[in-house]
Design a protein around this motif. Structure first.
Motif, PDB file in Angstrom:
ATOM      1  N   SER A 421       0.815  -1.230   0.000  1.00 55.33           N
ATOM      2  CA  SER A 421       0.000   0.000   0.000  1.00 55.33           C
ATOM      3  C   SER A 421       0.841   1.268   0.000  1.00 55.33           C
ATOM      4  O   SER A 421       0.364   2.332  -0.382  1.00 55.33           O
ATOM      5  CB  SER A 421      -0.932  -0.002   1.207  1.00 55.33           C
ATOM      6  N   ASP A 422       2.132   1.182   0.439  1.00 55.18           N
ATOM      7  CA  ASP A 422       2.994   2.371   0.448  1.00 55.18           C
ATOM      8  C   ASP A 422       3.838   2.493  -0.822  1.00 55.18           C
ATOM      9  O   ASP A 422       4.754   3.316  -0.878  1.00 55.18           O
ATOM     10  CB  ASP A 422       3.891   2.366   1.694  1.00 55.18           C
ATOM     11  N   ASN A 423       3.566   1.676  -1.841  1.00 58.81           N
ATOM     12  CA  ASN A 423       4.239   1.700  -3.161  1.00 58.81           C
ATOM     13  C   ASN A 423       5.722   1.311  -3.091  1.00 58.81           C
ATOM     14  O   ASN A 423       6.460   1.501  -4.049  1.00 58.81           O
ATOM     15  CB  ASN A 423       4.173   3.092  -3.817  1.00 58.81           C
ATOM     16  N   ILE A 424       6.189   0.776  -1.951  1.00 57.28           N
ATOM     17  CA  ILE A 424       7.634   0.521  -1.784  1.00 57.28           C
ATOM     18  C   ILE A 424       7.996  -0.939  -2.054  1.00 57.28           C
ATOM     19  O   ILE A 424       8.994  -1.221  -2.707  1.00 57.28           O
ATOM     20  CB  ILE A 424       8.095   0.936  -0.368  1.00 57.28           C
ATOM     21  N   ALA A 425       7.168  -1.870  -1.580  1.00 57.40           N
ATOM     22  CA  ALA A 425       7.500  -3.297  -1.718  1.00 57.40           C
ATOM     23  C   ALA A 425       6.714  -3.935  -2.862  1.00 57.40           C
ATOM     24  O   ALA A 425       5.559  -3.573  -3.113  1.00 57.40           O
ATOM     25  CB  ALA A 425       7.226  -4.027  -0.411  1.00 57.40           C
ATOM     26  N   SER A 440      12.749   0.635  -4.942  1.00 65.15           N
ATOM     27  CA  SER A 440      13.752   1.658  -5.265  1.00 65.15           C
ATOM     28  C   SER A 440      15.132   1.063  -5.523  1.00 65.15           C
ATOM     29  O   SER A 440      15.833   1.472  -6.440  1.00 65.15           O
ATOM     30  CB  SER A 440      13.831   2.708  -4.159  1.00 65.15           C
ATOM     31  N   THR A 441      15.525   0.031  -4.741  1.00 62.84           N
ATOM     32  CA  THR A 441      16.867  -0.567  -4.929  1.00 62.84           C
ATOM     33  C   THR A 441      16.830  -1.805  -5.814  1.00 62.84           C
ATOM     34  O   THR A 441      17.872  -2.264  -6.278  1.00 62.84           O
ATOM     35  CB  THR A 441      17.479  -0.953  -3.574  1.00 62.84           C
ATOM     36  N   LEU A 442      15.617  -2.388  -6.024  1.00 67.94           N
ATOM     37  CA  LEU A 442      15.409  -3.620  -6.816  1.00 67.94           C
ATOM     38  C   LEU A 442      16.136  -4.820  -6.203  1.00 67.94           C
ATOM     39  O   LEU A 442      16.470  -5.774  -6.903  1.00 67.94           O
ATOM     40  CB  LEU A 442      15.842  -3.420  -8.273  1.00 67.94           C
ATOM     41  N   GLN A 443      16.404  -4.752  -4.900  1.00 66.04           N
ATOM     42  CA  GLN A 443      17.053  -5.875  -4.204  1.00 66.04           C
ATOM     43  C   GLN A 443      15.986  -6.788  -3.628  1.00 66.04           C
ATOM     44  O   GLN A 443      14.943  -6.325  -3.149  1.00 66.04           O
ATOM     45  CB  GLN A 443      17.949  -5.354  -3.070  1.00 66.04           C
ATOM     46  N   CYS A 444      16.262  -8.096  -3.640  1.00 62.50           N
ATOM     47  CA  CYS A 444      15.350  -9.071  -3.030  1.00 62.50           C
ATOM     48  C   CYS A 444      15.586  -9.038  -1.518  1.00 62.50           C
ATOM     49  O   CYS A 444      16.694  -9.313  -1.052  1.00 62.50           O
ATOM     50  CB  CYS A 444      15.637 -10.456  -3.597  1.00 62.50           C
ATOM     51  N   ILE A 445      14.551  -8.681  -0.737  1.00 60.48           N
ATOM     52  CA  ILE A 445      14.740  -8.554   0.717  1.00 60.48           C
ATOM     53  C   ILE A 445      14.192  -9.752   1.499  1.00 60.48           C
ATOM     54  O   ILE A 445      14.565  -9.956   2.643  1.00 60.48           O
ATOM     55  CB  ILE A 445      14.139  -7.226   1.249  1.00 60.48           C
ATOM     56  N   PHE A 458      -1.150  -8.297  -0.499  1.00 62.58           N
ATOM     57  CA  PHE A 458      -0.599  -7.814   0.758  1.00 62.58           C
ATOM     58  C   PHE A 458      -1.762  -7.618   1.735  1.00 62.58           C
ATOM     59  O   PHE A 458      -2.768  -6.988   1.385  1.00 62.58           O
ATOM     60  CB  PHE A 458       0.105  -6.462   0.563  1.00 62.58           C
ATOM     61  N   VAL A 459      -1.638  -8.134   2.945  1.00 61.44           N
ATOM     62  CA  VAL A 459      -2.649  -7.904   3.986  1.00 61.44           C
ATOM     63  C   VAL A 459      -2.545  -6.431   4.397  1.00 61.44           C
ATOM     64  O   VAL A 459      -1.428  -5.895   4.463  1.00 61.44           O
ATOM     65  CB  VAL A 459      -2.387  -8.840   5.192  1.00 61.44           C
ATOM     66  N   PRO A 460      -3.671  -5.720   4.650  1.00 61.63           N
ATOM     67  CA  PRO A 460      -3.581  -4.315   5.098  1.00 61.63           C
ATOM     68  C   PRO A 460      -2.602  -4.161   6.263  1.00 61.63           C
ATOM     69  O   PRO A 460      -2.641  -4.933   7.232  1.00 61.63           O
ATOM     70  CB  PRO A 460      -5.023  -4.007   5.528  1.00 61.63           C
ATOM     71  N   GLY A 461      -1.715  -3.184   6.117  1.00 60.28           N
ATOM     72  CA  GLY A 461      -0.633  -3.006   7.089  1.00 60.28           C
ATOM     73  C   GLY A 461       0.703  -3.449   6.527  1.00 60.28           C
ATOM     74  O   GLY A 461       1.754  -3.109   7.061  1.00 60.28           O
ATOM     75  N   ASP A 462       0.664  -4.225   5.438  1.00 60.89           N
ATOM     76  CA  ASP A 462       1.861  -4.663   4.700  1.00 60.89           C
ATOM     77  C   ASP A 462       2.845  -5.484   5.533  1.00 60.89           C
ATOM     78  O   ASP A 462       4.034  -5.535   5.227  1.00 60.89           O
ATOM     79  CB  ASP A 462       2.607  -3.446   4.102  1.00 60.89           C
ATOM     80  N   ARG A 463       2.355  -6.128   6.595  1.00 59.38           N
ATOM     81  CA  ARG A 463       3.260  -6.960   7.415  1.00 59.38           C
ATOM     82  C   ARG A 463       3.122  -8.441   7.067  1.00 59.38           C
ATOM     83  O   ARG A 463       3.977  -9.235   7.438  1.00 59.38           O
ATOM     84  CB  ARG A 463       2.980  -6.753   8.906  1.00 59.38           C
ATOM     85  N   GLN A 464       2.027  -8.798   6.424  1.00 65.28           N
ATOM     86  CA  GLN A 464       1.804 -10.185   6.016  1.00 65.28           C
ATOM     87  C   GLN A 464       1.361 -10.215   4.554  1.00 65.28           C
ATOM     88  O   GLN A 464       0.860  -9.219   4.021  1.00 65.28           O
ATOM     89  CB  GLN A 464       0.710 -10.869   6.865  1.00 65.28           C
ATOM     90  N   SER A 680       0.964   0.201  -8.904  1.00 59.60           N
ATOM     91  CA  SER A 680       1.127   0.712  -7.545  1.00 59.60           C
ATOM     92  C   SER A 680      -0.114   1.514  -7.166  1.00 59.60           C
ATOM     93  O   SER A 680      -0.779   2.073  -8.042  1.00 59.60           O
ATOM     94  CB  SER A 680       2.372   1.589  -7.459  1.00 59.60           C
ATOM     95  N   PRO A 681      -0.452   1.597  -5.863  1.00 57.28           N
ATOM     96  CA  PRO A 681      -1.671   2.311  -5.439  1.00 57.28           C
ATOM     97  C   PRO A 681      -1.722   3.765  -5.890  1.00 57.28           C
ATOM     98  O   PRO A 681      -2.806   4.310  -6.067  1.00 57.28           O
ATOM     99  CB  PRO A 681      -1.613   2.204  -3.914  1.00 57.28           C
ATOM    100  N   ASN A 682      -0.563   4.416  -6.103  1.00 60.51           N
ATOM    101  CA  ASN A 682      -0.593   5.804  -6.583  1.00 60.51           C
ATOM    102  C   ASN A 682      -0.569   5.897  -8.113  1.00 60.51           C
ATOM    103  O   ASN A 682      -0.609   6.986  -8.676  1.00 60.51           O
ATOM    104  CB  ASN A 682       0.562   6.612  -5.977  1.00 60.51           C
ATOM    105  N   GLY A 683      -0.472   4.753  -8.792  1.00 62.96           N
ATOM    106  CA  GLY A 683      -0.512   4.716 -10.260  1.00 62.96           C
ATOM    107  C   GLY A 683       0.768   5.127 -10.947  1.00 62.96           C
ATOM    108  O   GLY A 683       0.818   5.217 -12.176  1.00 62.96           O
ATOM    109  N   ASP A 684       1.839   5.389 -10.184  1.00 62.84           N
ATOM    110  CA  ASP A 684       3.098   5.852 -10.784  1.00 62.84           C
ATOM    111  C   ASP A 684       3.958   4.720 -11.338  1.00 62.84           C
ATOM    112  O   ASP A 684       4.863   4.966 -12.131  1.00 62.84           O
ATOM    113  CB  ASP A 684       3.929   6.631  -9.751  1.00 62.84           C
ATOM    114  N   TYR A 685       3.713   3.495 -10.879  1.00 64.78           N
ATOM    115  CA  TYR A 685       4.567   2.373 -11.283  1.00 64.78           C
ATOM    116  C   TYR A 685       3.730   1.190 -11.758  1.00 64.78           C
ATOM    117  O   TYR A 685       2.644   0.922 -11.232  1.00 64.78           O
ATOM    118  CB  TYR A 685       5.444   1.904 -10.118  1.00 64.78           C
ATOM    119  N   VAL A 686       4.266   0.518 -12.761  1.00 66.63           N
ATOM    120  CA  VAL A 686       3.691  -0.745 -13.234  1.00 66.63           C
ATOM    121  C   VAL A 686       4.806  -1.772 -13.179  1.00 66.63           C
ATOM    122  O   VAL A 686       5.927  -1.495 -13.619  1.00 66.63           O
ATOM    123  CB  VAL A 686       3.188  -0.637 -14.695  1.00 66.63           C
ATOM    124  N   VAL A 687       4.523  -2.957 -12.624  1.00 64.16           N
ATOM    125  CA  VAL A 687       5.513  -4.036 -12.640  1.00 64.16           C
ATOM    126  C   VAL A 687       4.886  -5.216 -13.392  1.00 64.16           C
ATOM    127  O   VAL A 687       3.700  -5.484 -13.245  1.00 64.16           O
ATOM    128  CB  VAL A 687       5.987  -4.426 -11.215  1.00 64.16           C
TER     129      VAL A 687
END
Length: 939
Positions: A421-425, A440-445, A458-464, A680-687
């Protein structure tokens, strides 16, 4: 004129999730002064250079659009030649990572590349069945060799002789004399495609791999050597009758010198065969740089490694064998054994070991390290690179895996993607694992093992995260610990779709068991800890008559759209589960759909290649769009708009306007089917994820996109493609046989010819103006200022003839011949006069002579029949001969100077070496004397 709607362009931002593509080979490259550590691998249109020790990507050699099909490092280790699917070849500098040279000659994918031993020439083979030899230093094509009838699989230069060996899928191995550019021998001893070949034993032996388990070995005898020695060089070995070798009995495989007049250069005779353990075809056959080790693999996961004995080792073995034979004869009281004890082929080419990789091998490369270890890098089918070391000093050499590059991607195709939901993961899931990437870094975390994943969120809260699998399970993962928290048996068949409810309290799943199930999130007590953990609770079920392929909530959570296997989409009320609408019209099942942010429109994508836009108030079809050339696999609306993206099996991603029913733009980049995408939720990115194993990130820019301009660019691209597909111009006087011009007609060569024509026209105009101006000045009896052409002023007030030379010099060396070939003859007389002027001045003699000779060759008839050009040609003859002899003298002087400097440096090095050796000897002597004194003192 009304206002046009403004769209924003999406541009490719990154390619990730890919370790290596399996289309081309893998190669060791010398980087930072080290060999055997860095490997170059194809990665769609790019080439990645990996550090095998650290498992890091150290360099990206960026391509354009076409996929990489072939790699070949230069002998000096400074350059890498890369062949592409469209037939282009680019040479990259490994120090800067920049492309220095581009060759365009092939009309189909490049399948084989090889440098000569000095790195001055490059030979390429292609799917268009032709072989082209390129001059790397002059950056131009030398000639095209025609003769094969199918795809070229391997090309090899001979070091000592100016010969070339090529093999192809037409079962033939051809020998070419590069001095005369003709095929002087064809080996016809293969019954199926020749997939690879290698030269062994100082080029005295050729080994070929075909569609069976035999590696055929051929003895080569160079006729020049035979003449020098007055007798043919005897064969060192013959095929033994053991199961590993077989005698050659076929008449067409033994070629006799007397019978074949074409055997004036080399004689080929079959020595026998080495049997592989694999029963399928040879995929790759190759040796290390020294030719000491030979390796090959088939379509399986086993690499077979052989050792090739040197002449000294063969001699030692022969002596040992002779000794044994004498001893045996003595024991049996027999006569002295014959002198011609011979080694079998298996004793000369010995099996070392078999290396079993973790998956199917696509290609390999070998390098012998200074420590005496054999390093082997394997490119596997499942997006993995493995490095093995073989200790040759061991009694029984065993290959040890020293590194494996896997973290950068999935082993199989990614089937589902999701944005946090934060467009980061970014979440990506495949048949074996779920990976979380930092956008942003394209690294597998995070990497978590899973079953075959088909859908995720993603479950709301992005923790699960929740993943739906092919076996009907829902798997809940915790991202902080990277562990599987819970697994539920949700459906009896595959979970095809999952959708989060707009109130974020639960979600809905659709499966192959004809059920739509509603779930809610709940907190339950964890047995292992005091804290509560998240869980999923089944609330309701909606039973249907067909398999459910896709489910979507309306944004107000009043309606639920369900796509079924019977090609319809049914819409139900969420609260009562009562039927509301049926959307029918697709000819094949609807694979994907989405509802826009205001709940007024629903767009459906089907396997029938169409996208239909429906109104959700009455279920009426607003428009049917022919979207892709194959099945539409995924569809999603851009948040807060009526624009949507579709992904298809035709390798394309397209953006559409659901209000105006217009195609906005196409995102091209993937080389195989696109399985899924996520916005992405803000529409700026497509994967997006594809069958080519790559994940691609697209970013929305601030650049406005005008549809008319986009259509114009599309038409231009189509025209350029059609130009490249046109028939190549015929060269007057060119022999239509085995050879031809190396280049091909492209849009670049046409543009270069147009620039030359414009420059000559400007020269004509300016010359005419100057004559007029001189006449006016003469009549007026005073000097009148002459207006300078703005183009000439931009070049620094140069003369018109100097401007033509500037334009001519800017034509790429590799495109010069083709540009002159499409130049009309009306421009040639002016060009010849200008060439005469330039050569007299001594500027760019080499380039001008090359162009001059080519023009004389292609327009010989017209030039010789033109009386006006007789004096020009006579002048050119004098000036070129004098200037070329001057250039040759300068070159000879420079060569002599360089050789003198080389001898000086070598002499200095030898003196230094001997001085060091003397010092060391003196030091040892002093130490020995000191030790002796100490011993005497003790005594």
């Amino acid at each position: 004129m009304g206002l046009t709607r403004q769209y924003l362009r999406y541009e490719p931002a990154a390619l990730f999730g890919l370790v290596a593509s399996a289309r081309a080979g893998v190669a060791f490259v010398a980087l930072r002064g080290e060999r055997g550590r860095y490997v170059a691998v194809p990665a769609c249109e790019h080439v990645f250079v990996w550090d095998t020790r650290k498992g890091e990507k150290v360099l990206i050699l960026k391509g354009l659009k076409q996929q990489v099909s072939c790699l070949c490092p230069s002998p000096d280790g400074l350059h890498l030649a890369v062949g592409y699917e469209d037939g282009a070849i680019r040479v990259f500098n490994l120090l800067s990572g920049e492309s220095t040279i581009t060759f365009n000659g092939h009309r189909a994918a490049v399948t084989a590349l090889q440098y000569d031993h000095l790195g001055g020439r490059l030979v390429s083979g292609s799917k268009d069945t032709e072989v082209i030899v390129w001059d790397v230093i002059n950056e131009s094509g030398l000639y095209r060799l025609k003769g094969h009838k199918d795809v070229i699989t391997q090309v090899l230069f001979l070091k000592e002789k100016n010969l070339l060996v090529t093999c192809a899928k037409d079962t033939l191995v051809k020998w070419w004399d590069l001095d005369t550019q003709h095929c002087f021998k064809t080996l016809v001893g293969h019954r199926a495609e020749v997939w690879g070949m290698a030269l062994l034993s100082k080029e005295k032996r050729l080994i070929t791999g075909s569609a069976d388990s035999e590696l055929r070995v051929w003895d080569l005898t160079y006729i020049q050597e035979v003449k020098d020695h007055d007798e043919p060089e005897s064969k060192k070995s013959k095929g033994s009758s053991s199961p590993g070798a077989q005698e050659n009995t076929e008449e067409d495989e033994t070629l006799e010198l007397d019978e074949h007049p074409e055997e004036r250069i080399v004689k080929c005779s079959k020595a026998g065969s080495i049997m592989r353990e694999g029963r399928d075809r040879v995929v790759t056959l190759g040796t290390d740089r020294m030719g000491k080790f030979l390796a090959c693999h088939g379509t399986d996961a086993i690499l077979e490694v052989f050792s090739v004995l040197s002449e000294e080792e063969i001699q030692k073995k022969l002596e040992k064998k002779m000794k044994k034979a004498r001893k045996k004869a003595k024991q049996n009281s027999e006569e002295e054994p014959e002198r011609n004890v011979e080694l079998s082929l298996q004793e000369e080419i010995q099996r070392v070991t078999n290396v079993k990789a973790s998956s199917k091998i696509k290609s390999f490369d070998l390098i012998l390290s200074p420590k005496g270890e054999l390093k082997m890098v394997l490119l596997l089918q499942n997006n993995v690179i493995e490095l093995y070391n073989l200790d040759l000093s061991a009694q029984v050499p065993q290959a040890v895996r020293v590194s494996r590059i896997t973290i950068g991607g999935h082993r199989s195709d990614v089937r589902t993607l999701a944005f946090s939901s934060d467009n980061i993961a970014i979440l990506s899931a495949a048949a074996e694992s779920v990976k979380i990437w930092n956008r942003s870094t394209l690294q597998c975390i995070r990497t978590m093992e899973c079953e075959y994943a088909l859908c995720s969120l993603f479950v709301p809260g992005d923790r699960q995260v929740i993943v739906g699998t092919k076996t009907g399970k829902l798997q809940l993962y915790d991202l902080a610990s990277g562990s599987l928290i819970e697994t539920l048996d949700a459906h009896d068949g595959a979970v095809w779709s999952i959708a989060l409810s707009p109130d974020q309290h639960g979600f809905v799943t659709g499966g192959a068991d004809k059920c739509v199930k509603f779930w809610e999130f709940e907190l339950v007590k964890d047995e292992s800890s005091v804290q509560k953990r998240l869980s999923m609770k089944h609330v309701r079920v909606l039973q249907l008559d067909e398999d459910v392929l896709c489910v979507r909530y309306s944004p107000n959570q009043k309606l639920l759209a369900v796509s079924l296997l019977d090609c319809t989409v049914k819409v139900f009320y969420v609260d009562t589960l009562k039927f509301f609408l049926s959307l029918y019209g697709h000819k094949l099942p609807v694979l994907c759909m989405d509802i826009c942010y205001d709940g007024t429109l629903i767009a459906t994508g089907s396997a029938d290649r169409n996208v239909k836009i429906w109104g959700l108030d009455f279920g009426d079809c607003h428009r049917s769009l022919f979207a892709h050339d194959d099945s539409v696999m995924y569809l999603q609306f851009v948040p807060k708009s009526h624009l949507f993206f579709t992904a298809g099996k035709d390798n394309k991603i397209k953006q559409w306007d659901a209000d105006k029913f217009e195609h906005i733009q196409t995102l091209e980049g993937h080389h195989q089917e696109v399985w899924c995408l996520a916005l992405s939720p803000n529409g700026d990115y497509v994967v997006s994820a594809s069958h080519d194993k790559s994940l691609r990130l697209w970013e929305r820019t601030r650049e406005p996109l005008i549809l008319e301009e986009e259509r114009e660019m599309q038409r231009e691209a189509e025209y350029e493609e059609s130009v490249a597909k046109e028939e190549q111009p015929v060269v007057a006087g060119e022999r239509q046989g085995e050879t031809g011009l190396a280049g091909k007609k492209t849009i670049e060569t046409i543009k270069a010819a147009e620039r030359i024509m414009e420059a000559i026209e400007l020269y004509r105009e300016e010359t005419a103006k100057l004559k007029e101006h001189n006449a006016i000045c003469k009549a007026a009896g005073k000097e009148v200022p002459f207006p300078v052409n703005p183009i000439l002023r931009a070049y620094g007030n140069i003369t018109p003839s100097a401007y033509v030379l500037e334009v001519f010099k800017k034509v790429k060396s590799s495109e010069l011949e083709e540009s002159l070939l499409v130049l009309p003859f009306s421009y040639v007389p002016d060009l010849l006069r200008l060439f005469n002027e330039y050569i007299q001045q001594g500027s760019d003699v080499e380039l001008l002579c090359r162009a001059l000779l080519f023009l004389l060759k292609i327009h010989f008839g017209q030039i010789t029949s033109n009386q006006m050009l007789v004096t020009v040609i006579e002048n050119l003859k004098k000036t070129t001969i004098s200037r070329v002899s001057e250039a040759r003298d300068v070159l000879g002087f420079n060569m002599a100077g360089l050789q003198f400097l080389k001898r000086e440096i070598e002499a200095k090095d030898e003196v230094t070496f001997f001085a060091d050796a003397t010092e060391r000897f003196e030091e040892k002597k002093r130490k020995r004397k000191k030790k002796e004194k100490m011993v005497l003192a003790v005594l």
